[in-house]
Design a protein around this motif. Structure first.
Motif, PDB file in Angstrom:
ATOM      1  N   PRO A   1       8.870  -7.280  -4.206  1.00  0.00           N
ATOM      2  CA  PRO A   1       9.044  -5.833  -4.063  1.00  0.00           C
ATOM      3  C   PRO A   1       8.068  -5.075  -4.957  1.00  0.00           C
ATOM      4  O   PRO A   1       7.547  -5.616  -5.937  1.00  0.00           O
ATOM      5  N   SER A   2       7.841  -3.820  -4.630  1.00  0.00           N
ATOM      6  CA  SER A   2       6.967  -2.990  -5.445  1.00  0.00           C
ATOM      7  C   SER A   2       7.545  -2.832  -6.849  1.00  0.00           C
ATOM      8  O   SER A   2       8.754  -2.674  -7.036  1.00  0.00           O
ATOM      9  N   SER A   3       6.671  -2.876  -7.828  1.00  0.00           N
ATOM     10  CA  SER A   3       7.097  -2.718  -9.223  1.00  0.00           C
ATOM     11  C   SER A   3       7.067  -1.265  -9.681  1.00  0.00           C
ATOM     12  O   SER A   3       7.519  -0.958 -10.790  1.00  0.00           O
ATOM     13  N   TYR A   4       6.552  -0.350  -8.835  1.00  0.00           N
ATOM     14  CA  TYR A   4       6.292   1.001  -9.310  1.00  0.00           C
ATOM     15  C   TYR A   4       6.888   2.089  -8.437  1.00  0.00           C
ATOM     16  O   TYR A   4       6.665   3.269  -8.715  1.00  0.00           O
ATOM     17  N   GLY A   5       7.616   1.737  -7.390  1.00  0.00           N
ATOM     18  CA  GLY A   5       8.252   2.757  -6.578  1.00  0.00           C
ATOM     19  C   GLY A   5       8.348   2.354  -5.120  1.00  0.00           C
ATOM     20  O   GLY A   5       7.659   1.429  -4.667  1.00  0.00           O
ATOM     21  N   LEU A   6       9.225   3.038  -4.396  1.00  0.00           N
ATOM     22  CA  LEU A   6       9.467   2.739  -2.987  1.00  0.00           C
ATOM     23  C   LEU A   6       9.242   3.981  -2.143  1.00  0.00           C
ATOM     24  O   LEU A   6       9.271   5.113  -2.643  1.00  0.00           O
ATOM     25  N   GLN A   7       9.019   3.761  -0.865  1.00  0.00           N
ATOM     26  CA  GLN A   7       8.847   4.874   0.057  1.00  0.00           C
ATOM     27  C   GLN A   7      10.058   5.800  -0.016  1.00  0.00           C
ATOM     28  O   GLN A   7      11.207   5.354   0.030  1.00  0.00           O
ATOM     29  N   GLY A   8       9.790   7.091  -0.138  1.00  0.00           N
ATOM     30  CA  GLY A   8      10.871   8.057  -0.228  1.00  0.00           C
ATOM     31  C   GLY A   8      11.172   8.514  -1.643  1.00  0.00           C
ATOM     32  O   GLY A   8      11.856   9.527  -1.836  1.00  0.00           O
ATOM     33  N   ASP A   9      10.683   7.788  -2.662  1.00  0.00           N
ATOM     34  CA  ASP A   9      10.882   8.227  -4.042  1.00  0.00           C
ATOM     35  C   ASP A   9      10.197   9.580  -4.248  1.00  0.00           C
ATOM     36  O   ASP A   9       9.041   9.765  -3.851  1.00  0.00           O
ATOM     37  N   THR A  10      10.899  10.512  -4.886  1.00  0.00           N
ATOM     38  CA  THR A  10      10.359  11.870  -5.033  1.00  0.00           C
ATOM     39  C   THR A  10      10.384  12.377  -6.474  1.00  0.00           C
ATOM     40  O   THR A  10      10.093  13.553  -6.710  1.00  0.00           O
ATOM     41  N   ASN A  11      10.708  11.521  -7.416  1.00  0.00           N
ATOM     42  CA  ASN A  11      10.821  11.977  -8.796  1.00  0.00           C
ATOM     43  C   ASN A  11       9.974  11.122  -9.735  1.00  0.00           C
ATOM     44  O   ASN A  11      10.390  10.790 -10.840  1.00  0.00           O
ATOM     45  N   LEU A  12       8.783  10.764  -9.275  1.00  0.00           N
ATOM     46  CA  LEU A  12       7.912   9.892 -10.050  1.00  0.00           C
ATOM     47  C   LEU A  12       6.963  10.697 -10.921  1.00  0.00           C
ATOM     48  O   LEU A  12       6.504  11.770 -10.524  1.00  0.00           O
TER      49      LEU A  12
ATOM     50  N   ASN B   1       1.652  21.993  -8.226  1.00  0.00           N
ATOM     51  CA  ASN B   1       2.688  21.055  -8.658  1.00  0.00           C
ATOM     52  C   ASN B   1       2.998  21.253 -10.146  1.00  0.00           C
ATOM     53  O   ASN B   1       2.638  20.418 -10.980  1.00  0.00           O
ATOM     54  N   PRO B   2       3.663  22.362 -10.500  1.00  0.00           N
ATOM     55  CA  PRO B   2       3.891  22.655 -11.923  1.00  0.00           C
ATOM     56  C   PRO B   2       4.817  21.661 -12.614  1.00  0.00           C
ATOM     57  O   PRO B   2       4.760  21.503 -13.835  1.00  0.00           O
ATOM     58  N   THR B   3       5.689  20.978 -11.845  1.00  0.00           N
ATOM     59  CA  THR B   3       6.636  20.044 -12.469  1.00  0.00           C
ATOM     60  C   THR B   3       5.992  18.700 -12.801  1.00  0.00           C
ATOM     61  O   THR B   3       6.555  17.913 -13.563  1.00  0.00           O
ATOM     62  N   GLY B   4       4.818  18.427 -12.229  1.00  0.00           N
ATOM     63  CA  GLY B   4       4.168  17.146 -12.501  1.00  0.00           C
ATOM     64  C   GLY B   4       4.907  15.961 -11.918  1.00  0.00           C
ATOM     65  O   GLY B   4       4.807  14.847 -12.444  1.00  0.00           O
ATOM     66  N   LYS B   5       5.634  16.190 -10.825  1.00  0.00           N
ATOM     67  CA  LYS B   5       6.356  15.106 -10.162  1.00  0.00           C
ATOM     68  C   LYS B   5       5.631  14.702  -8.877  1.00  0.00           C
ATOM     69  O   LYS B   5       4.981  15.523  -8.228  1.00  0.00           O
ATOM     70  N   PHE B   6       5.817  13.433  -8.495  1.00  0.00           N
ATOM     71  CA  PHE B   6       5.097  12.893  -7.341  1.00  0.00           C
ATOM     72  C   PHE B   6       6.047  12.093  -6.451  1.00  0.00           C
ATOM     73  O   PHE B   6       7.117  11.659  -6.888  1.00  0.00           O
ATOM     74  N   ARG B   7       5.611  11.911  -5.220  1.00  0.00           N
ATOM     75  CA  ARG B   7       6.408  11.181  -4.230  1.00  0.00           C
ATOM     76  C   ARG B   7       5.576  10.087  -3.580  1.00  0.00           C
ATOM     77  O   ARG B   7       4.345  10.159  -3.564  1.00  0.00           O
ATOM     78  N   ILE B   8       6.272   9.084  -3.062  1.00  0.00           N
ATOM     79  CA  ILE B   8       5.628   8.073  -2.216  1.00  0.00           C
ATOM     80  C   ILE B   8       6.007   8.436  -0.788  1.00  0.00           C
ATOM     81  O   ILE B   8       7.132   8.190  -0.351  1.00  0.00           O
ATOM     82  N   ARG B   9       5.047   9.040  -0.067  1.00  0.00           N
ATOM     83  CA  ARG B   9       5.374   9.498   1.289  1.00  0.00           C
ATOM     84  C   ARG B   9       5.538   8.315   2.229  1.00  0.00           C
ATOM     85  O   ARG B   9       6.467   8.272   3.034  1.00  0.00           O
TER      86      ARG B   9
ATOM     87  N   VAL C   1       0.857  -1.190   0.000  1.00  0.00           N
ATOM     88  CA  VAL C   1       0.000   0.000   0.000  1.00  0.00           C
ATOM     89  C   VAL C   1       0.892   1.238   0.000  1.00  0.00           C
ATOM     90  O   VAL C   1       1.738   1.391   0.884  1.00  0.00           O
ATOM     91  N   SER C   2       0.708   2.095  -0.983  1.00  0.00           N
ATOM     92  CA  SER C   2       1.544   3.297  -1.107  1.00  0.00           C
ATOM     93  C   SER C   2       0.680   4.546  -1.104  1.00  0.00           C
ATOM     94  O   SER C   2      -0.422   4.554  -1.657  1.00  0.00           O
ATOM     95  N   SER C   3       1.199   5.606  -0.488  1.00  0.00           N
ATOM     96  CA  SER C   3       0.538   6.909  -0.511  1.00  0.00           C
ATOM     97  C   SER C   3       1.266   7.796  -1.517  1.00  0.00           C
ATOM     98  O   SER C   3       2.373   8.270  -1.265  1.00  0.00           O
ATOM     99  N   LEU C   4       0.645   7.970  -2.676  1.00  0.00           N
ATOM    100  CA  LEU C   4       1.230   8.785  -3.740  1.00  0.00           C
ATOM    101  C   LEU C   4       0.723  10.217  -3.610  1.00  0.00           C
ATOM    102  O   LEU C   4      -0.491  10.447  -3.561  1.00  0.00           O
TER     103      LEU C   4
END
Length: 219
Positions: A134-145, A115-123, A105-108
């Protein structure tokens, strides 16, 4: 003697009394294989549908949880997330999600508002189940999605809000044999927008409180 032998051979040649038995013996393996394959594929399809429903319900429930307060935005806690995941296992019933599956379960969330850059994070990201996946789409702490999900189906979060993204991986147990299946692993995803305002930045920017002192379901 020869005439009698010729007569017996001619009569045997025209005998059709055992034809049905011979045809059945030849066709039975093919029919049985088709029946078993059909039963296995049907059970696989039903199981895949149940896994998909579990993923959707987890995303829906996770998007709704939170402790309401007149002074602050709703806060979520580790205890609520644990209850959510344990409840999903109970809901899955005979699937034995805890031992045969893995729930992520991820919080995107957007990295800024606006958010003009259109970037997202997994808080934050929480997991359940003993299966190694493992997750196929990102990990906690990723900030450039640019989002989460398969290529061409990225899920993004609205400004000032968040999306709960759920991945479920499950090891299917065949009824007969996995030789009839395209794969013995079932994977599904689901996403839901967080329904209400939520305290996304509490507890040291993790966004999850733990006043109950429970063990977090970290990944």
């Amino acid at each position: 003697m020869m005439l009698r032998l010729r007569h017996d051979i001619a009569r045997l040649k025209g005998d059709r009394s055992g034809l049905a038995a011979v045809e059945f013996a030849l066709s039975a393996p093919v029919i049985l294989t088709m029946f078993l394959a059909g039963a296995e594929l049907t059970n696989f399809a039903i199981t895949k549908m149940r896994v998909s429903q579990v993923a959707l319900h987890i995303a829906d429930n996770a998007s709704r949880i939170g402790t309401n307060s007149l002074l602050t935005a709703p806060q979520i806690s580790e205890a609520q997330i644990n209850d959510l995941l344990i409840g999903a296992n109970l809901q899955a019933g005979k699937l034995q999600l805890a031992t045969r599956g893995r729930v992520i379960v991820s919080s995107l969330e957007p990295i800024a508002n606006p958010n003009p850059t259109g970037k997202f994070r997994i808080r934050w990201q929480r997991c359940y189940g003993t299966k190694s996946h493992p997750s196929s789409y990102g990990l906690q702490g990723d900030t450039n999605l640019t989002g989460m999900g398969p290529s061409g189906q990225h899920v993004t979060a609205p400004d000032g809000g968040g999306v709960i993204f759920v991945e479920v991986a499950y090891d299917y147990e065949p009824l007969i044999s996995d030789r009839f299946l395209p794969s013995s692993q079932i994977r599904d995803i689901a996403a839901m927008t967080v329904r209400d305002d939520r305290d996304f930045g509490g507890n040291g920017e993790i966004g999850i409180y733990n006043s109950e002192g429970v063990t977090p379901s970290t990944c």
